[in-house]
Design an enzyme around this catalytic site. Structure first.
Site, PDB file in Angstrom:
ATOM      1  N   HIS A   6       8.781  -4.242 -10.319  1.00  0.00           N
ATOM      2  CA  HIS A   6       8.112  -3.860  -9.082  1.00  0.00           C
ATOM      3  C   HIS A   6       6.718  -4.455  -8.974  1.00  0.00           C
ATOM      4  CE1 HIS A   6       6.715  -0.503 -11.752  1.00  0.00           C
ATOM      5  NE2 HIS A   6       5.571  -0.754 -11.139  1.00  0.00           N
ATOM      6  N   ARG A  10      -1.744  -0.214  -3.637  1.00  0.00           N
ATOM      7  CA  ARG A  10      -2.457   1.027  -3.329  1.00  0.00           C
ATOM      8  C   ARG A  10      -2.528   1.167  -1.812  1.00  0.00           C
ATOM      9  NH1 ARG A  10      -5.124  -1.063  -7.839  1.00  0.00           N
ATOM     10  NH2 ARG A  10      -5.112   0.395  -9.591  1.00  0.00           N
ATOM     11  N   GLU A  58       6.106  -0.470  -5.442  1.00  0.00           N
ATOM     12  CA  GLU A  58       5.571   0.852  -5.758  1.00  0.00           C
ATOM     13  C   GLU A  58       4.358   1.076  -4.868  1.00  0.00           C
ATOM     14  OE1 GLU A  58       2.811   2.853  -9.186  1.00  0.00           O
ATOM     15  OE2 GLU A  58       4.336   1.426  -9.862  1.00  0.00           O
ATOM     16  N   ASN A  62      -3.612   7.352  -4.038  1.00  0.00           N
ATOM     17  CA  ASN A  62      -4.587   8.146  -4.786  1.00  0.00           C
ATOM     18  C   ASN A  62      -5.192   9.129  -3.798  1.00  0.00           C
ATOM     19  OD1 ASN A  62      -4.512   6.821  -7.460  1.00  0.00           O
ATOM     20  ND2 ASN A  62      -5.121   5.036  -6.270  1.00  0.00           N
ATOM     21  N   HIS A  76       0.402 -12.463  -1.189  1.00  0.00           N
ATOM     22  CA  HIS A  76       1.403 -11.827  -0.347  1.00  0.00           C
ATOM     23  C   HIS A  76       2.654 -11.499  -1.154  1.00  0.00           C
ATOM     24  CE1 HIS A  76       2.378 -16.182  -0.176  1.00  0.00           C
ATOM     25  NE2 HIS A  76       3.634 -15.752  -0.240  1.00  0.00           N
ATOM     26  N   GLU A 124       5.305 -12.381   3.514  1.00  0.00           N
ATOM     27  CA  GLU A 124       5.857 -13.635   4.001  1.00  0.00           C
ATOM     28  C   GLU A 124       7.370 -13.487   4.131  1.00  0.00           C
ATOM     29  OE1 GLU A 124       5.736 -18.382   2.904  1.00  0.00           O
ATOM     30  OE2 GLU A 124       5.630 -16.934   1.267  1.00  0.00           O
TER      31      GLU A 124
END
Length: 136
Positions: A6, A10, A58, A62, A76, A124
């Site tokens: 993965h 954030r 993922e 936070n 990207h 992309e």
């Protein structure tokens, strides 16, 4: 044999990001977990599970952090598509943001497009027939 599992991004608004990746990009919410002690929530999205050989994204929220400085090191995420023209049209109709219209890469024939997620990350889209060739 090793496998890319993965990429972590954030995000400032987890629900908005999940909606973008599932409703606009067509991925599935594979799993979600919360860590109250360390105040973060993880959501994994993708076209299939890592166990099937797929790489996923993922999304890390936070708690209380609404915005990040994306910096200039990350480029990207790339996704192979059967028809980037139809995909960009569907993304636009669903409220997504196409930042580079589909067409050949400058100086070449590989067809690409770019879209942007709610946090400003670039994605992309590459016409699948040439997804593994060098851009040209």
């Amino acid at each position: 044999m090793s496998q890319l599992l993965h990429t972590m991004l954030r995000v400032g608004n987890l629900e908005k990001s999940i909606e973008f990746y599932t409703q606009i990009m067509g991925m599935k919410l594979l799993r979600q977990s919360e860590n109250a002690e360390y105040k973060y929530t993880l959501a994994f999205v993708g076209f299939g599970e890592e166990t099937s050989g797929q790489a996923v994204i993922e999304l890390t929220y936070n708690w209380g952090v609404e915005e990040y400085d994306l910096g200039n090191a990350f480029g990207h995420i790339a996704i192979g598509e059967e028809d980037i023209y139809a995909r960009c049209e569907a993304i636009t109709k669903a409220g997504g943001k196409v930042t580079r219209a589909p067409g050949p890469v400058a100086g070449g024939t590989t067809e690409i497009a770019f879209v942007e997620d709610p946090d400003g990350y670039k994605i992309e889209l590459i016409q699948k027939k040439s997804a593994t060739a060098a851009l040209g």
